[in-house]
Write a protein that holds these residues in place. Sequence first.
Motif, PDB file in Angstrom:
ATOM      1  N   GLY A  58     138.406  15.595  27.889  1.00 29.79           N
ATOM      2  CA  GLY A  58     139.196  15.590  29.106  1.00 29.79           C
ATOM      3  C   GLY A  58     140.193  16.730  29.161  1.00 29.79           C
ATOM      4  O   GLY A  58     140.415  17.345  30.202  1.00 29.79           O
ATOM      5  N   GLU A  59     140.772  17.013  28.017  1.00 33.25           N
ATOM      6  CA  GLU A  59     141.806  18.032  27.977  1.00 33.25           C
ATOM      7  C   GLU A  59     141.228  19.408  28.320  1.00 33.25           C
ATOM      8  O   GLU A  59     141.766  20.148  29.139  1.00 33.25           O
ATOM      9  N   GLU A  60     140.105  19.693  27.676  1.00 39.38           N
ATOM     10  CA  GLU A  60     139.454  20.967  27.927  1.00 39.38           C
ATOM     11  C   GLU A  60     139.025  21.058  29.389  1.00 39.38           C
ATOM     12  O   GLU A  60     139.178  22.105  30.031  1.00 39.38           O
ATOM     13  N   ALA A  61     138.530  19.951  29.906  1.00 35.74           N
ATOM     14  CA  ALA A  61     138.081  19.925  31.297  1.00 35.74           C
ATOM     15  C   ALA A  61     139.243  20.190  32.239  1.00 35.74           C
ATOM     16  O   ALA A  61     139.152  20.970  33.181  1.00 35.74           O
ATOM     17  N   MET A  62     140.354  19.552  31.932  1.00 37.53           N
ATOM     18  CA  MET A  62     141.541  19.713  32.766  1.00 37.53           C
ATOM     19  C   MET A  62     141.959  21.184  32.801  1.00 37.53           C
ATOM     20  O   MET A  62     142.274  21.725  33.854  1.00 37.53           O
ATOM     21  N   LEU A  65     139.586  23.107  34.934  1.00 32.90           N
ATOM     22  CA  LEU A  65     139.723  22.786  36.361  1.00 32.90           C
ATOM     23  C   LEU A  65     140.976  23.417  36.952  1.00 32.90           C
ATOM     24  O   LEU A  65     141.030  23.736  38.135  1.00 32.90           O
ATOM     25  N   GLN A  66     141.982  23.574  36.110  1.00 32.74           N
ATOM     26  CA  GLN A  66     143.213  24.170  36.615  1.00 32.74           C
ATOM     27  C   GLN A  66     143.076  25.679  36.768  1.00 32.74           C
ATOM     28  O   GLN A  66     143.699  26.292  37.611  1.00 32.74           O
ATOM     29  N   TRP A  83     139.182   8.750  29.202  1.00 31.62           N
ATOM     30  CA  TRP A  83     139.564  10.060  29.685  1.00 31.62           C
ATOM     31  C   TRP A  83     138.839  10.540  30.920  1.00 31.62           C
ATOM     32  O   TRP A  83     139.350  11.273  31.726  1.00 31.62           O
ATOM     33  N   GLU A  86     140.795   9.111  33.678  1.00 32.40           N
ATOM     34  CA  GLU A  86     142.133   9.718  33.682  1.00 32.40           C
ATOM     35  C   GLU A  86     142.060  11.104  34.307  1.00 32.40           C
ATOM     36  O   GLU A  86     142.910  11.513  35.088  1.00 32.40           O
ATOM     37  N   LEU A  87     141.029  11.790  33.908  1.00 32.17           N
ATOM     38  CA  LEU A  87     140.851  13.163  34.359  1.00 32.17           C
ATOM     39  C   LEU A  87     140.785  13.224  35.880  1.00 32.17           C
ATOM     40  O   LEU A  87     141.467  14.013  36.526  1.00 32.17           O
ATOM     41  N   GLN A  90     144.083  12.633  37.500  1.00 29.41           N
ATOM     42  CA  GLN A  90     145.064  13.707  37.406  1.00 29.41           C
ATOM     43  C   GLN A  90     144.713  14.890  38.294  1.00 29.41           C
ATOM     44  O   GLN A  90     145.560  15.699  38.634  1.00 29.41           O
ATOM     45  N   MET A  91     143.450  14.968  38.614  1.00 26.58           N
ATOM     46  CA  MET A  91     142.998  16.105  39.391  1.00 26.58           C
ATOM     47  C   MET A  91     143.680  16.106  40.740  1.00 26.58           C
ATOM     48  O   MET A  91     143.754  15.076  41.402  1.00 26.58           O
TER      49      MET A  91
END
Lengths: 281, 153
Positions: A58-62, A65-66, A83, A86-87, A90-91
Amino acid sequence: VILEGGGQRLTNVPHRIECRRETMRVLIVDDEPLARAALASALAERTDVGGVDSANDGEEAMGKLQKQPYDLVLLDIRMPELWGIELLDQMGREKLPAVVFVTPHHEHAVKAVEKHGADYVLKPFSNDPIHAALDVAIHRTIAERLAKLTELLPRLRSLNKKPERIAVKSKGRIFFVDPSEVSTVESEGNYVLLRQATGTFLLRGSISALADKLAPYGFVRIHRSVLVNAAWVEEIHPWATGEYVLQVKAGKEYTVSRKYKENLKGLAGMWIGAEAFSAAG
Amino acid sequence: MVLRLSELLRTTLEHGAADLVPLERDLEFVRGYLDLEKMRLNGRLGLRWKIENGTGEVLVPQLILQPLVENAIVDGVSCSREVGWVEIGARRTGNSIELRIGNNVGGKSPGGMGVGSKNTEARLKFLYAEEHQFSFEVDKNQAATAKLVFPAM
Protein backbone atom coordinates in the motif's frame (compact mmCIF):
# COMPACT_ATOMS: atom_id res chain seq x y z
CA VAL A 1 -11.13 12.33 -21.49
CA ILE A 2 -9.44 10.37 -18.85
CA LEU A 3 -6.30 11.66 -17.27
CA GLU A 4 -4.06 12.10 -20.20
CA GLY A 5 -0.46 11.42 -19.41
CA GLY A 6 0.09 14.88 -17.95
CA GLY A 7 -1.97 14.43 -14.84
CA GLN A 8 -4.74 16.86 -15.44
CA ARG A 9 -7.11 16.95 -12.51
CA LEU A 10 -10.58 15.73 -13.02
CA THR A 11 -12.38 18.49 -11.27
CA ASN A 12 -15.51 18.58 -13.32
CA VAL A 13 -16.68 15.21 -12.31
CA PRO A 14 -19.25 13.77 -14.67
CA HIS A 15 -16.87 13.27 -17.53
CA ARG A 16 -17.42 10.41 -19.87
CA ILE A 17 -14.36 8.36 -20.04
CA GLU A 18 -13.38 7.52 -23.50
CA CYS A 19 -10.21 5.81 -24.27
CA ARG A 20 -10.45 5.20 -27.93
CA ARG A 21 -7.18 6.76 -28.79
CA GLU A 22 -5.42 7.43 -25.57
CA THR A 23 -3.76 4.62 -23.79
CA MET A 24 -4.14 4.03 -20.09
CA ARG A 25 -1.65 3.92 -17.34
CA VAL A 26 -2.32 1.04 -15.03
CA LEU A 27 -1.02 0.38 -11.54
CA ILE A 28 -1.01 -3.15 -10.20
CA VAL A 29 -1.01 -3.35 -6.43
CA ASP A 30 -0.32 -6.84 -5.23
CA ASP A 31 2.30 -8.34 -3.00
CA GLU A 32 2.52 -11.59 -4.90
CA PRO A 33 5.06 -11.43 -7.71
CA LEU A 34 3.27 -14.15 -9.62
CA ALA A 35 -0.01 -12.32 -9.48
CA ARG A 36 1.65 -9.13 -10.65
CA ALA A 37 3.26 -10.95 -13.55
CA ALA A 38 -0.01 -12.59 -14.56
CA LEU A 39 -1.87 -9.30 -14.54
CA ALA A 40 0.91 -7.51 -16.37
CA SER A 41 0.93 -10.11 -19.10
CA ALA A 42 -2.83 -9.81 -19.53
CA LEU A 43 -2.49 -6.06 -19.74
CA ALA A 44 0.27 -6.33 -22.29
CA GLU A 45 -2.22 -7.87 -24.71
CA ARG A 46 -4.36 -4.79 -24.69
CA THR A 47 -3.94 -2.03 -27.14
CA ASP A 48 -5.57 0.46 -24.81
CA VAL A 49 -2.93 0.05 -22.14
CA GLY A 50 0.09 2.24 -22.52
CA GLY A 51 2.00 1.72 -19.36
CA VAL A 52 1.95 -0.67 -16.45
CA ASP A 53 3.52 -0.13 -13.07
CA SER A 54 3.29 -2.28 -10.07
CA ALA A 55 3.53 -1.79 -6.35
CA ASN A 56 4.27 -4.36 -3.74
CA ASP A 57 2.29 -2.81 -0.93
CA GLY A 58 0.00 0.00 0.00
CA GLU A 59 2.75 2.39 0.88
CA GLU A 60 4.55 1.99 -2.40
CA ALA A 61 1.26 2.30 -4.24
CA MET A 62 0.40 5.47 -2.41
CA GLY A 63 3.75 6.95 -3.34
CA LYS A 64 3.25 6.13 -6.98
CA LEU A 65 -0.29 7.43 -7.03
CA GLN A 66 0.82 10.70 -5.55
CA LYS A 67 3.62 11.13 -8.02
CA GLN A 68 1.60 10.53 -11.13
CA PRO A 69 -1.97 9.77 -12.05
CA TYR A 70 -3.15 6.39 -13.14
CA ASP A 71 -6.25 5.60 -15.06
CA LEU A 72 -6.75 2.24 -13.53
CA VAL A 73 -5.65 0.48 -10.39
CA LEU A 74 -5.80 -3.26 -10.01
CA LEU A 75 -6.03 -3.66 -6.31
CA ASP A 76 -5.64 -6.78 -4.26
CA ILE A 77 -8.15 -6.69 -1.43
CA ARG A 78 -6.34 -9.31 0.49
CA MET A 79 -8.42 -10.34 3.42
CA PRO A 80 -6.31 -10.24 6.51
CA GLU A 81 -4.67 -6.96 5.65
CA LEU A 82 -6.55 -3.80 5.28
CA TRP A 83 -4.15 -1.92 3.18
CA GLY A 84 -5.99 -2.33 -0.10
CA ILE A 85 -8.97 -0.60 1.30
CA GLU A 86 -7.02 1.88 3.35
CA LEU A 87 -5.29 2.86 0.18
CA LEU A 88 -8.53 3.59 -1.60
CA ASP A 89 -9.75 5.55 1.32
CA GLN A 90 -6.70 7.75 1.39
CA MET A 91 -6.71 8.38 -2.29
CA GLY A 92 -7.91 11.85 -3.11
CA ARG A 93 -11.36 11.64 -4.57
CA GLU A 94 -10.52 13.93 -7.42
CA LYS A 95 -7.68 11.68 -8.43
CA LEU A 96 -9.76 8.59 -8.21
CA PRO A 97 -8.76 6.16 -10.89
CA ALA A 98 -10.90 3.27 -11.98
CA VAL A 99 -10.39 0.43 -9.57
CA VAL A 100 -10.68 -3.24 -10.24
CA PHE A 101 -10.51 -5.37 -7.16
CA VAL A 102 -8.43 -8.44 -7.35
CA THR A 103 -9.66 -10.94 -4.85
CA PRO A 104 -8.57 -14.38 -3.87
CA HIS A 105 -11.26 -17.03 -3.80
CA HIS A 106 -12.97 -15.58 -0.84
CA GLU A 107 -16.66 -16.16 -0.96
CA HIS A 108 -17.72 -13.29 1.23
CA ALA A 109 -15.54 -10.79 -0.49
CA VAL A 110 -16.73 -11.92 -3.86
CA LYS A 111 -20.34 -11.78 -2.77
CA ALA A 112 -20.05 -8.28 -1.42
CA VAL A 113 -18.23 -7.07 -4.45
CA GLU A 114 -20.71 -8.78 -6.74
CA LYS A 115 -23.66 -7.42 -4.88
CA HIS A 116 -22.44 -3.90 -5.15
CA GLY A 117 -21.36 -4.16 -8.70
CA ALA A 118 -17.75 -3.31 -8.28
CA ASP A 119 -15.47 -4.71 -10.85
CA TYR A 120 -13.40 -7.52 -9.68
CA VAL A 121 -11.15 -10.24 -10.87
CA LEU A 122 -10.85 -13.52 -9.09
CA LYS A 123 -7.54 -15.07 -8.31
CA PRO A 124 -6.17 -17.21 -9.79
CA PHE A 125 -6.57 -15.39 -13.02
CA SER A 126 -7.79 -16.33 -16.38
CA ASN A 127 -7.56 -13.71 -19.02
CA ASP A 128 -11.15 -13.33 -20.20
CA PRO A 129 -12.57 -12.10 -16.93
CA ILE A 130 -9.66 -9.72 -16.55
CA HIS A 131 -10.40 -8.16 -19.88
CA ALA A 132 -14.12 -8.03 -19.24
CA ALA A 133 -13.58 -6.32 -15.92
CA LEU A 134 -11.10 -3.90 -17.41
CA ASP A 135 -13.51 -3.00 -20.18
CA VAL A 136 -16.27 -2.20 -17.76
CA ALA A 137 -14.07 -0.35 -15.32
CA ILE A 138 -12.53 1.81 -17.95
CA HIS A 139 -15.83 2.89 -19.38
CA ARG A 140 -17.39 3.88 -16.14
CA THR A 141 -17.71 7.54 -15.50
CA ILE A 142 -15.82 9.09 -12.65
CA ALA A 143 -19.12 9.90 -10.97
CA GLU A 144 -20.17 6.30 -11.15
CA ARG A 145 -16.89 5.13 -9.74
CA LEU A 146 -17.08 7.53 -6.93
CA ALA A 147 -20.63 6.58 -6.05
CA LYS A 148 -19.77 2.91 -6.20
CA LEU A 149 -16.69 3.19 -4.10
CA THR A 150 -18.30 5.41 -1.53
CA GLU A 151 -20.99 2.84 -1.11
CA LEU A 152 -18.55 -0.02 -1.12
CA LEU A 153 -15.87 1.18 1.22
CA PRO A 154 -17.63 0.82 4.55
CA ARG A 155 -18.92 -2.58 3.56
CA LEU A 156 -15.54 -3.81 2.53
CA ARG A 157 -14.16 -2.43 5.71
CA SER A 158 -16.61 -4.35 7.81
CA LEU A 159 -15.96 -7.39 5.70
CA ASN A 160 -12.33 -7.09 6.43
CA LYS A 161 -12.81 -6.64 10.10
CA LYS A 162 -11.51 -9.62 11.88
CA PRO A 163 -13.55 -10.79 14.79
CA GLU A 164 -12.59 -8.39 17.50
CA ARG A 165 -10.40 -9.96 20.10
CA ILE A 166 -8.50 -8.81 23.09
CA ALA A 167 -5.11 -9.95 24.18
CA VAL A 168 -4.70 -10.64 27.85
CA LYS A 169 -1.36 -10.97 29.52
CA SER A 170 -1.54 -12.99 32.62
CA LYS A 171 0.88 -15.11 34.56
CA GLY A 172 3.63 -14.86 32.02
CA ARG A 173 1.64 -15.72 28.93
CA ILE A 174 -0.59 -13.82 26.56
CA PHE A 175 -3.84 -15.32 25.43
CA PHE A 176 -6.64 -14.07 23.25
CA VAL A 177 -10.27 -13.73 24.08
CA ASP A 178 -13.22 -12.82 21.94
CA PRO A 179 -15.01 -10.33 24.19
CA SER A 180 -18.40 -11.26 22.75
CA GLU A 181 -17.91 -14.72 24.22
CA VAL A 182 -17.20 -13.46 27.70
CA SER A 183 -20.38 -13.39 29.76
CA THR A 184 -19.09 -11.80 32.94
CA VAL A 185 -15.93 -10.60 34.58
CA GLU A 186 -15.81 -11.12 38.32
CA SER A 187 -13.31 -10.40 40.98
CA GLU A 188 -12.62 -13.04 43.61
CA GLY A 189 -10.06 -12.03 46.16
CA ASN A 190 -6.80 -11.44 44.34
CA TYR A 191 -8.16 -12.91 41.15
CA VAL A 192 -10.28 -11.81 38.27
CA LEU A 193 -12.37 -14.39 36.47
CA LEU A 194 -13.22 -14.04 32.80
CA ARG A 195 -16.18 -16.31 32.34
CA GLN A 196 -17.02 -17.89 29.04
CA ALA A 197 -19.51 -20.62 28.24
CA THR A 198 -16.64 -23.01 27.58
CA GLY A 199 -14.58 -22.17 30.62
CA THR A 200 -13.13 -19.46 32.74
CA PHE A 201 -9.86 -17.60 32.53
CA LEU A 202 -8.10 -16.77 35.76
CA LEU A 203 -6.18 -13.51 35.97
CA ARG A 204 -4.43 -11.64 38.67
CA GLY A 205 -5.19 -8.01 39.24
CA SER A 206 -8.06 -5.70 39.89
CA ILE A 207 -11.38 -5.51 38.16
CA SER A 208 -11.35 -1.72 38.05
CA ALA A 209 -8.55 -1.64 35.51
CA LEU A 210 -10.55 -3.98 33.32
CA ALA A 211 -13.84 -2.13 33.72
CA ASP A 212 -12.64 0.87 31.72
CA LYS A 213 -10.96 -1.21 29.07
CA LEU A 214 -13.94 -3.46 28.53
CA ALA A 215 -16.58 -0.74 28.53
CA PRO A 216 -16.28 -0.21 24.76
CA TYR A 217 -17.01 -3.91 24.27
CA GLY A 218 -20.37 -3.64 26.00
CA PHE A 219 -19.38 -4.56 29.52
CA VAL A 220 -21.41 -2.88 32.22
CA ARG A 221 -20.40 -2.72 35.83
CA ILE A 222 -23.21 -3.84 38.09
CA HIS A 223 -21.33 -4.46 41.28
CA ARG A 224 -18.03 -3.62 42.86
CA SER A 225 -16.85 -7.04 41.79
CA VAL A 226 -18.90 -7.80 38.67
CA LEU A 227 -18.96 -6.63 35.06
CA VAL A 228 -21.56 -8.16 32.77
CA ASN A 229 -21.54 -8.35 29.03
CA ALA A 230 -24.76 -6.53 28.11
CA ALA A 231 -25.36 -8.95 25.26
CA TRP A 232 -25.48 -11.85 27.69
CA VAL A 233 -28.07 -10.42 30.03
CA GLU A 234 -31.39 -12.14 29.51
CA GLU A 235 -33.63 -10.67 32.16
CA ILE A 236 -33.74 -8.09 34.88
CA HIS A 237 -35.77 -8.82 37.96
CA PRO A 238 -36.56 -5.85 40.15
CA TRP A 239 -36.80 -6.75 43.80
CA ALA A 240 -39.07 -5.17 46.34
CA THR A 241 -35.99 -3.96 48.19
CA GLY A 242 -35.13 -1.70 45.27
CA GLU A 243 -32.32 -3.95 44.12
CA TYR A 244 -32.18 -5.69 40.81
CA VAL A 245 -31.11 -9.15 39.87
CA LEU A 246 -29.73 -9.90 36.44
CA GLN A 247 -30.10 -13.26 34.84
CA VAL A 248 -27.21 -14.01 32.57
CA LYS A 249 -27.53 -16.43 29.65
CA ALA A 250 -26.45 -19.94 30.53
CA GLY A 251 -25.20 -18.71 33.83
CA LYS A 252 -25.85 -17.41 37.24
CA GLU A 253 -27.86 -14.55 38.60
CA TYR A 254 -26.14 -11.40 39.68
CA THR A 255 -27.32 -8.78 42.10
CA VAL A 256 -26.96 -5.21 41.01
CA SER A 257 -25.72 -3.10 43.84
CA ARG A 258 -27.33 0.27 44.46
CA LYS A 259 -24.24 2.16 43.51
CA TYR A 260 -24.20 0.74 39.98
CA LYS A 261 -27.94 0.70 39.35
CA GLU A 262 -27.59 3.66 37.02
CA ASN A 263 -25.37 1.57 34.74
CA LEU A 264 -28.27 -0.73 33.88
CA LYS A 265 -29.35 1.83 31.31
CA GLY A 266 -26.37 0.69 29.30
CA LEU A 267 -27.92 -2.75 28.85
CA ALA A 268 -30.24 -1.62 26.09
CA GLY A 269 -30.54 1.15 23.58
CA MET A 270 -34.22 1.56 24.15
CA TRP A 271 -36.58 0.70 26.94
CA ILE A 272 -40.19 -0.10 26.29
CA GLY A 273 -42.63 -0.10 29.16
CA ALA A 274 -39.82 0.42 31.62
CA GLU A 275 -39.64 4.18 31.76
CA ALA A 276 -39.56 4.24 35.50
CA PHE A 277 -36.65 1.89 35.48
CA SER A 278 -34.68 3.63 32.78
CA ALA A 279 -35.12 6.86 34.68
CA ALA A 280 -34.03 5.21 37.89
CA GLY A 281 -31.11 6.89 39.48
CA MET B 1 -16.72 -47.68 23.78
CA VAL B 2 -15.79 -45.70 20.71
CA LEU B 3 -18.67 -43.39 21.49
CA ARG B 4 -17.38 -42.81 24.98
CA LEU B 5 -13.93 -42.17 23.68
CA SER B 6 -15.21 -39.70 21.15
CA GLU B 7 -17.13 -37.87 23.86
CA LEU B 8 -13.96 -37.57 25.87
CA LEU B 9 -12.03 -36.27 22.95
CA ARG B 10 -14.75 -33.79 22.14
CA THR B 11 -14.69 -32.48 25.68
CA THR B 12 -10.98 -31.89 25.59
CA LEU B 13 -11.37 -30.03 22.33
CA GLU B 14 -14.35 -27.94 23.39
CA HIS B 15 -12.80 -26.73 26.56
CA GLY B 16 -10.04 -25.10 24.66
CA ALA B 17 -7.70 -22.74 26.37
CA ALA B 18 -9.73 -21.71 29.40
CA ASP B 19 -8.16 -22.16 32.81
CA LEU B 20 -11.13 -23.14 34.88
CA VAL B 21 -14.38 -25.05 34.57
CA PRO B 22 -17.06 -25.91 37.12
CA LEU B 23 -16.13 -29.00 39.12
CA GLU B 24 -19.29 -30.67 37.83
CA ARG B 25 -17.93 -30.50 34.30
CA ASP B 26 -14.57 -31.94 35.27
CA LEU B 27 -16.35 -34.73 37.11
CA GLU B 28 -18.38 -35.51 34.04
CA PHE B 29 -15.19 -35.90 32.14
CA VAL B 30 -13.77 -38.20 34.79
CA ARG B 31 -16.96 -40.28 34.75
CA GLY B 32 -16.57 -40.73 31.02
CA TYR B 33 -12.98 -41.75 31.47
CA LEU B 34 -13.88 -44.17 34.26
CA ASP B 35 -16.54 -45.80 32.10
CA LEU B 36 -13.78 -46.69 29.70
CA GLU B 37 -11.52 -47.98 32.46
CA LYS B 38 -14.34 -50.10 33.86
CA MET B 39 -14.69 -51.80 30.52
CA ARG B 40 -10.96 -52.35 30.36
CA LEU B 41 -10.66 -53.67 33.92
CA ASN B 42 -13.65 -55.88 33.52
CA GLY B 43 -15.37 -55.24 36.82
CA ARG B 44 -12.25 -55.06 38.97
CA LEU B 45 -12.82 -51.38 39.69
CA GLY B 46 -14.90 -50.09 42.56
CA LEU B 47 -15.74 -46.40 42.71
CA ARG B 48 -16.58 -44.22 45.67
CA TRP B 49 -17.84 -40.73 45.15
CA LYS B 50 -17.72 -38.28 48.02
CA ILE B 51 -18.75 -35.07 46.38
CA GLU B 52 -20.11 -32.61 48.90
CA ASN B 53 -23.31 -30.83 47.90
CA GLY B 54 -22.80 -27.39 46.44
CA THR B 55 -19.29 -28.01 45.20
CA GLY B 56 -20.38 -28.70 41.63
CA GLU B 57 -20.30 -25.05 40.69
CA VAL B 58 -16.91 -24.30 42.16
CA LEU B 59 -14.36 -23.53 39.48
CA VAL B 60 -11.45 -25.92 39.18
CA PRO B 61 -8.58 -26.11 36.69
CA GLN B 62 -9.98 -27.98 33.74
CA LEU B 63 -8.97 -31.62 33.38
CA ILE B 64 -7.33 -31.48 36.79
CA LEU B 65 -8.87 -34.71 38.03
CA GLN B 66 -8.40 -37.15 35.20
CA PRO B 67 -4.58 -37.54 35.37
CA LEU B 68 -4.80 -38.14 39.11
CA VAL B 69 -7.57 -40.67 38.70
CA GLU B 70 -5.56 -42.35 36.00
CA ASN B 71 -2.58 -42.48 38.36
CA ALA B 72 -4.76 -44.01 41.00
CA ILE B 73 -5.84 -46.71 38.61
CA VAL B 74 -2.41 -47.36 37.19
CA ASP B 75 -0.69 -47.52 40.59
CA GLY B 76 -3.52 -49.22 42.34
CA VAL B 77 -6.17 -51.22 40.67
CA SER B 78 -4.43 -52.33 37.53
CA CYS B 79 -1.39 -53.82 39.18
CA SER B 80 -3.48 -55.67 41.70
CA ARG B 81 -5.21 -58.95 41.06
CA GLU B 82 -7.91 -58.07 43.52
CA VAL B 83 -10.79 -55.73 43.06
CA GLY B 84 -9.42 -52.26 43.48
CA TRP B 85 -11.14 -49.08 44.45
CA VAL B 86 -10.81 -45.42 43.65
CA GLU B 87 -12.35 -42.72 45.76
CA ILE B 88 -13.00 -39.25 44.47
CA GLY B 89 -13.96 -36.55 46.92
CA ALA B 90 -14.60 -32.85 46.95
CA ARG B 91 -15.47 -30.55 49.81
CA ARG B 92 -15.25 -26.95 50.81
CA THR B 93 -12.89 -25.94 53.57
CA GLY B 94 -13.35 -22.28 54.37
CA ASN B 95 -12.63 -20.30 51.23
CA SER B 96 -10.93 -23.23 49.62
CA ILE B 97 -11.95 -26.38 47.91
CA GLU B 98 -10.31 -29.69 48.64
CA LEU B 99 -10.19 -32.46 46.08
CA ARG B 100 -9.12 -35.95 47.07
CA ILE B 101 -8.32 -38.91 44.91
CA GLY B 102 -7.69 -42.09 46.84
CA ASN B 103 -6.93 -45.64 45.86
CA ASN B 104 -5.82 -48.90 47.31
CA VAL B 105 -2.20 -49.60 46.57
CA GLY B 106 -1.61 -52.64 44.40
CA GLY B 107 1.11 -55.23 44.60
CA LYS B 108 4.11 -52.97 44.13
CA SER B 109 5.18 -50.19 46.41
CA PRO B 110 3.62 -46.84 45.52
CA GLY B 111 5.38 -44.78 42.90
CA GLY B 112 4.78 -41.53 44.71
CA MET B 113 4.87 -38.44 42.58
CA GLY B 114 4.95 -39.44 38.97
CA VAL B 115 5.25 -37.17 35.97
CA GLY B 116 1.50 -36.63 36.02
CA SER B 117 1.65 -35.42 39.59
CA LYS B 118 4.46 -33.04 38.77
CA ASN B 119 2.32 -31.55 36.04
CA THR B 120 -0.55 -31.16 38.45
CA GLU B 121 1.69 -29.39 40.91
CA ALA B 122 2.99 -27.09 38.18
CA ARG B 123 -0.51 -26.24 37.00
CA LEU B 124 -1.72 -25.39 40.47
CA LYS B 125 1.30 -23.24 41.06
CA PHE B 126 0.82 -21.49 37.75
CA LEU B 127 -2.80 -20.69 38.50
CA TYR B 128 -2.78 -20.05 42.23
CA ALA B 129 0.87 -19.30 42.99
CA GLU B 130 1.40 -20.15 46.66
CA GLU B 131 -2.28 -20.38 47.45
CA HIS B 132 -2.49 -24.08 46.89
CA GLN B 133 -1.48 -27.34 48.47
CA PHE B 134 -0.81 -30.59 46.81
CA SER B 135 0.11 -33.67 48.76
CA PHE B 136 0.36 -37.39 48.29
CA GLU B 137 0.47 -39.95 51.04
CA VAL B 138 0.04 -43.62 51.73
CA ASP B 139 -1.38 -44.75 55.05
CA LYS B 140 -0.85 -47.95 57.00
CA ASN B 141 -3.79 -49.62 55.31
CA GLN B 142 -2.14 -49.29 51.92
CA ALA B 143 -4.50 -46.53 50.87
CA ALA B 144 -2.93 -43.74 48.82
CA THR B 145 -4.45 -40.28 48.69
CA ALA B 146 -3.63 -37.31 46.52
CA LYS B 147 -5.03 -34.13 47.99
CA LEU B 148 -5.41 -30.76 46.28
CA VAL B 149 -6.47 -27.58 48.02
CA PHE B 150 -6.92 -24.26 46.24
CA PRO B 151 -9.17 -21.19 46.39
CA ALA B 152 -12.84 -21.94 45.78
CA MET B 153 -14.22 -19.50 43.22
